[in-house]
Design an enzyme around this catalytic site. Structure first.
Site, PDB file in Angstrom:
ATOM      1  N   LYS A  23      37.367 -25.654  -5.720  1.00 38.33           N
ATOM      2  CA  LYS A  23      38.028 -26.583  -4.796  1.00 38.33           C
ATOM      3  C   LYS A  23      39.257 -27.208  -5.468  1.00 38.33           C
ATOM      4  O   LYS A  23      40.291 -27.404  -4.828  1.00 38.33           O
ATOM      5  CB  LYS A  23      37.042 -27.665  -4.362  1.00 38.33           C
ATOM      6  CG  LYS A  23      35.919 -27.103  -3.470  1.00 38.33           C
ATOM      7  CD  LYS A  23      34.766 -28.078  -3.378  1.00 38.33           C
ATOM      8  CE  LYS A  23      33.693 -27.578  -2.436  1.00 38.33           C
ATOM      9  NZ  LYS A  23      32.429 -28.313  -2.545  1.00 38.33           N
ATOM     10  N   GLY A  25      26.650 -29.838   3.791  1.00 38.88           N
ATOM     11  CA  GLY A  25      25.648 -29.841   4.860  1.00 38.88           C
ATOM     12  C   GLY A  25      26.143 -29.045   6.055  1.00 38.88           C
ATOM     13  O   GLY A  25      27.352 -28.916   6.284  1.00 38.88           O
TER      14      GLY A  25
HETATM   15  P1  NDP Z   1      23.782 -19.548   3.548  1.00 39.94           P
HETATM   16  O1  NDP Z   1      23.259 -18.833   2.355  1.00 39.94           O
HETATM   17  O2  NDP Z   1      22.924 -20.567   4.193  1.00 39.94           O
HETATM   18  O3  NDP Z   1      24.196 -18.484   4.667  1.00 39.94           O
HETATM   19  C1  NDP Z   1      24.808 -17.270   4.363  1.00 39.94           C
HETATM   20  C2  NDP Z   1      24.747 -16.383   5.590  1.00 39.94           C
HETATM   21  O4  NDP Z   1      25.405 -15.157   5.308  1.00 39.94           O
HETATM   22  C3  NDP Z   1      23.324 -16.028   6.033  1.00 39.94           C
HETATM   23  O5  NDP Z   1      23.241 -16.081   7.440  1.00 39.94           O
HETATM   24  C4  NDP Z   1      23.172 -14.579   5.559  1.00 39.94           C
HETATM   25  O6  NDP Z   1      22.317 -13.800   6.406  1.00 39.94           O
HETATM   26  C5  NDP Z   1      24.567 -14.069   5.715  1.00 39.94           C
HETATM   27  N1  NDP Z   1      24.842 -12.911   4.868  1.00 39.94           N
HETATM   28  C6  NDP Z   1      24.604 -12.777   3.548  1.00 39.94           C
HETATM   29  N2  NDP Z   1      25.004 -11.557   3.148  1.00 39.94           N
HETATM   30  C7  NDP Z   1      25.511 -10.931   4.242  1.00 39.94           C
HETATM   31  C8  NDP Z   1      26.064  -9.649   4.479  1.00 39.94           C
HETATM   32  N3  NDP Z   1      26.182  -8.776   3.495  1.00 39.94           N
HETATM   33  N4  NDP Z   1      26.459  -9.350   5.726  1.00 39.94           N
HETATM   34  C9  NDP Z   1      26.326 -10.233   6.747  1.00 39.94           C
HETATM   35  N5  NDP Z   1      25.800 -11.475   6.583  1.00 39.94           N
HETATM   36  C10 NDP Z   1      25.412 -11.798   5.333  1.00 39.94           C
HETATM   37  O7  NDP Z   1      25.183 -20.194   3.101  1.00 39.94           O
HETATM   38  P2  NDP Z   1      25.890 -21.488   3.682  1.00 39.94           P
HETATM   39  O8  NDP Z   1      25.878 -21.440   5.145  1.00 39.94           O
HETATM   40  O9  NDP Z   1      25.385 -22.685   2.985  1.00 39.94           O
HETATM   41  O10 NDP Z   1      27.387 -21.278   3.127  1.00 39.94           O
HETATM   42  C11 NDP Z   1      28.242 -20.360   3.727  1.00 39.94           C
HETATM   43  C12 NDP Z   1      29.659 -20.565   3.175  1.00 39.94           C
HETATM   44  O11 NDP Z   1      30.073 -21.892   3.460  1.00 39.94           O
HETATM   45  C13 NDP Z   1      29.774 -20.412   1.651  1.00 39.94           C
HETATM   46  O12 NDP Z   1      31.043 -19.898   1.349  1.00 39.94           O
HETATM   47  C14 NDP Z   1      29.676 -21.851   1.164  1.00 39.94           C
HETATM   48  O13 NDP Z   1      30.290 -22.031  -0.091  1.00 39.94           O
HETATM   49  C15 NDP Z   1      30.450 -22.543   2.262  1.00 39.94           C
HETATM   50  N6  NDP Z   1      30.166 -23.958   2.402  1.00 39.94           N
HETATM   51  C16 NDP Z   1      28.879 -24.395   2.491  1.00 39.94           C
HETATM   52  C17 NDP Z   1      28.594 -25.721   2.642  1.00 39.94           C
HETATM   53  C18 NDP Z   1      27.216 -26.250   2.707  1.00 39.94           C
HETATM   54  O14 NDP Z   1      27.052 -27.480   2.692  1.00 39.94           O
HETATM   55  N7  NDP Z   1      26.180 -25.408   2.791  1.00 39.94           N
HETATM   56  C19 NDP Z   1      29.694 -26.710   2.732  1.00 39.94           C
HETATM   57  C20 NDP Z   1      31.022 -26.145   2.650  1.00 39.94           C
HETATM   58  C21 NDP Z   1      31.232 -24.813   2.491  1.00 39.94           C
HETATM   59  P3  NDP Z   1      20.764 -14.154   6.587  1.00 39.94           P
HETATM   60  O15 NDP Z   1      20.741 -15.380   7.459  1.00 39.94           O
HETATM   61  O16 NDP Z   1      20.212 -12.985   7.263  1.00 39.94           O
HETATM   62  O17 NDP Z   1      20.231 -14.396   5.222  1.00 39.94           O
HETATM   63  N1  HSE Z   2      27.640 -26.733  -2.469  1.00 37.12           N
HETATM   64  C1  HSE Z   2      28.772 -27.449  -1.981  1.00 37.12           C
HETATM   65  C2  HSE Z   2      28.643 -28.893  -2.364  1.00 37.12           C
HETATM   66  C3  HSE Z   2      28.878 -27.315  -0.502  1.00 37.12           C
HETATM   67  O1  HSE Z   2      27.537 -29.325  -2.711  1.00 37.12           O
HETATM   68  O2  HSE Z   2      29.638 -29.613  -2.313  1.00 37.12           O
HETATM   69  C4  HSE Z   2      30.111 -27.953   0.071  1.00 37.12           C
HETATM   70  O3  HSE Z   2      31.250 -27.265  -0.320  1.00 37.12           O
END
Ligand code: NDP
Ligand code: HSE
Length: 434
Positions: A207, A306
Site C-alpha cells: 500500500k 473487512g
Molecule cells: P478471499 O480469500 O476471502 O477470497 C478470494 C476469492 O477468490 C474466493 O472466492 C476464491 O474462491 C477466489 N479464487 C481463488 N483462486 C481463484 C482462481 N484461481 N480462480 C477464480 N477464483 C479464485 O479474499 P478476500 O476477499 O479477503 O480478498 C480479495 C482481495 O481483496 C485481495 O486482493 C485482498 O488483498 C483484497 N482486500 C481484502 C480486504 C479484506 O478486508 N479482506 C480489504 C482490502 C482489500 P473460493 O470462494 O471458491 O475459495
Molecule cells: N489484510 C488487509 C488489512 C486487508 O488487514 O489491512 C485490507 O487491505
C-alpha cells in the site's frame, strides 16, 4: 436518457470482499442503475470451489473458468477480488485484451506490476481503478489522484493495515496475546489469505508503494519500500511506550526529501505519543495524514479492512468506471513523470528509543554516551533503572535519541552490542509523530 442494455460485470473471486460486492450489487441494483444511468448486471462469478454455498448468488452464474468468462464477448467490466499475483495478473491482462475495464482490490499485484498493468489499460483505452487496494473503505486513492492533482504532496503518514492495527490495539488495551488477537482478526475477515503478509508488513508496504507512486508522481515498487513487521513487538515494548506517554503503531511513512530530488518509503512499528491522532485509531480502522503544499494537513480515517467496507470502495470504483464507459471516456492513468529515485532507509532521519541491559557499575553510562557521540547521534533523554538478576548487579538503560539519519542510529546500536558492559539490547523502536 437511460440506456437499457445493461453493463455486464464479471466478478472474479467471491470470498470476504467479492461476496459483499455481489450482495450490494443485487440489493442496491435500482440505486446503482439510477446513479450510473444504465442497469448494471452481475453476469458471471468466477471462483475456485464451485460447490460452495453462496447465499444470494444465482448458482447459474458460478464458474471456475474465469478466462472463458472474460472471453465470452459480452463483459464490460471485471472486478478482480481474487488476490495474489497469479492468476489475478493474467486475468486482468486478459480482460484488457478483451476490451474490459478492471476494478481491483489487489495491492500486492499493483505494487509489483502496477506499471505494466496501467500501461496495458492505457494502450487499450480502458480503466484500471483500485480504491479498495489501499485503506479499505477510506476514499484515499481517488482524492490523492484527482482532488489533490493540482497540489504538491510532500509527506504521507498513516496506519494502512487493519489486521496489525487490530492486533496492536488488543495487545495494548486488553493485554491480549499476539496469536489470540491475530486469530480474531482472521475470523473477522481482515487478514490476507496468508496473514504473514499483514504481520510482516508486506501488505502495508504494498500500500505504501502504491500511495508513494500517486503522491510523488513517480514509480515506487514494493522492493523500494523499507519494511519491518510487528511480530517482534512485545508487552515489554508497550510498557516502555506507556512510560513515555506513547503507544505503538505499524506506520507507513512516505516523504519527499527537503531538496525535492528523492523520496523515501518505509513501513515499521513506531512509538507515537498518546496525544497524536493516530494513537487513537483502534481495532481495524486505518488513518492516513497527507501533507500537501497548498492544502496543508489532511486526515483520512475509516474502516481499513473487512468485506463490507472494502466492497463499498469497490462499488464506488464500479460506478465511476461505468460512468466513464457511458461517456466513452477513461479516468486518469498512472502519473510517473517525476521519476524520482527512492533513497535507502539509512538516509531517513528519525529518532530511536533503545532499551539496553547493562552492567550496573561506574563508567557504563559514560561509555554508552560516548558510543552515541562517536556516531554523531545526540541523546534526548536517558533513564536508568537498577535491577538484580542471578548473575550480579545489572541495570536497564533506556535512551531516547534526537533525530539522526537511520544509518547513524543503527550503527550506534551495532557498536553498543559490542560493548562488554552491554549485556543485551532489549528493544529498539523508532519514535514518530512529534
Ligand atoms: P478471499 O480469500 O476471502 O477470497 C478470494 C476469492 O477468490 C474466493 O472466492 C476464491 O474462491 C477466489 N479464487 C481463488 N483462486 C481463484 C482462481 N484461481 N480462480 C477464480 N477464483 C479464485 O479474499 P478476500 O476477499 O479477503 O480478498 C480479495 C482481495 O481483496 C485481495 O486482493 C485482498 O488483498 C483484497 N482486500 C481484502 C480486504 C479484506 O478486508 N479482506 C480489504 C482490502 C482489500 P473460493 O470462494 O471458491 O475459495
Ligand atoms: N489484510 C488487509 C488489512 C486487508 O488487514 O489491512 C485490507 O487491505
Amino acid at each position: 436518457m437511460m440506456r437499457t442494455r445493461p453493463l455486464k460485470v464479471a466478478l472474479l473471486g467471491c470470498g470476504v470482499v467479492g461476496s459483499e460486492v455481489a450482495r450490494i450489487m443485487t440489493t442496491h441494483a435500482d440505486d446503482l442503475t439510477a446513479r450510473i444511468g444504465a442497469p448494471v448486471e452481475l453476469a458471471g462469478v468466477a471462483v475456485r470451489r464451485p460447490s460452495k454455498v453462496r447465499e444470494g448468488i444465482d448458482p447459474a452464474l458460478i464458474t471456475t473458468d474465469a478466462t472463458a468468462l472474460l472471453k465470452r464477448g459480452d463483459i464490460d467490466i471485471a472486478i478482480e477480488v481474487i488476490g495474489g499475483i497469479e492468476p489475478a495478473r493474467t486475468l486482468i491482462t486478459t480482460a484488457f485484451e478483451n476490451g474490459i475495464s478492471v476494478v481491483s482490490a489487489n495491492k500486492a499485484l499493483l505494487a509489483q506490476d502496477g506499471a505494466a498493468l496501467h500501461a496495458a489499460a492505457g494502450a487499450a483505452g480502458l480503466d484500471l481503478y483500485y480504491e479498495a487496494a489501499v485503506a479499505g473503505a477510506i476514499p484515499l486513492v481517488r482524492p490523492m489522484r484527482e482532488s489533490l492533482a493540482g497540489d504538491k504532496i510532500n509527506r504521507v503518514m498513516g496506519i494502512v493495515n487493519g489486521t496489525t492495527n487490530f492486533i496492536l490495539d488488543k495487545m495494548d488495551s486488553t493485554g491480549a496475546g499476539y496469536q489470540e488477537a491475530l486469530d480474531e482478526a482472521t475470523a473477522l475477515g481482515y487478514a490476507e489469505a496468508d496473514p504473514t503478509a499483514d504481520v510482516e508488513g508486506y501488505d502495508a508496504a504494498a500500500k505504501a508503494a502504491i500511495l508513494a507512486g500517486i503522491a510523488f508522481h513517480t514509480r515506487v515498487r514494493l522492493d523500494d519500500v523499507y519494511r519491518e513487521g510487528m511480530t517482534e513487538v512485545s508487552a515489554a515494548d508497550f510498557a516502555s511506550a506507556k512510560r513515555m506517554g506513547c503507544t505503538i503503531k505499524l506506520l507507513a511513512i512516505l516523504e519527499r526529501a527537503a531538496d525535492g530530488e528523492s523520496v523515501t518509503a518505509r513501513v515499521h512499528p513506531a512509538m507515537i505519543p498518546l496525544t497524536h491522532p493516530l494513537a487513537s485509531v483502534r481495532e481495524a480502522y486505518n488513518a492516513v495524514f497527507v501533507e500537501a503544499e497548498a492544502a496543508g494537513r489532511l486526515m483520512f480515517y475509516g474502516p481499513g479492512a473487512g468485506g463490507s467496507p472494502t466492497a463499498s470502495a469497490v462499488l464506488g470504483d464500479l460506478v465511476a468506471v461505468c460512468r466513464n464507459k457511458l461517456a466513452q471516456a477513461t479516468g486518469p492513468g498512472e502519473s510517473a513523470y517525476t521519476q524520482l529515485p527512492v533513497s535507502p532507509m539509512g538516509d531517513v532521519v528519525t529518532r530511536y528509543h533503545i532499551s539496553l541491559d547493562v552492567a550496573d557499575k561506574p563508567g557504563v553510562l559514560a561509555q554508552v554516551a560516548t558510543t552515541f557521540a562517536e556516531h554523531g547521534v545526540s541523546i534526548d533523554t536517558v533513564r536508568q533503572q537498577g535491577r538484580q538478576d542471578g548473575s550480579g548487579n545489572e541495570a536497564s538503560l533506556v535512551v531516547v535519541t534526537h533525530r539522526a539519519p537511520d544509518a547513524a542510529l543503527s550503527g550506534t546500536v551495532e557498536a553498543l552490542r559490542k560493548l562488554d558492559t552491554v549485556r543485551g539490547v532489549a528493544s529498539i523502536m523508532r519514535v514518530e509523530g512529534e
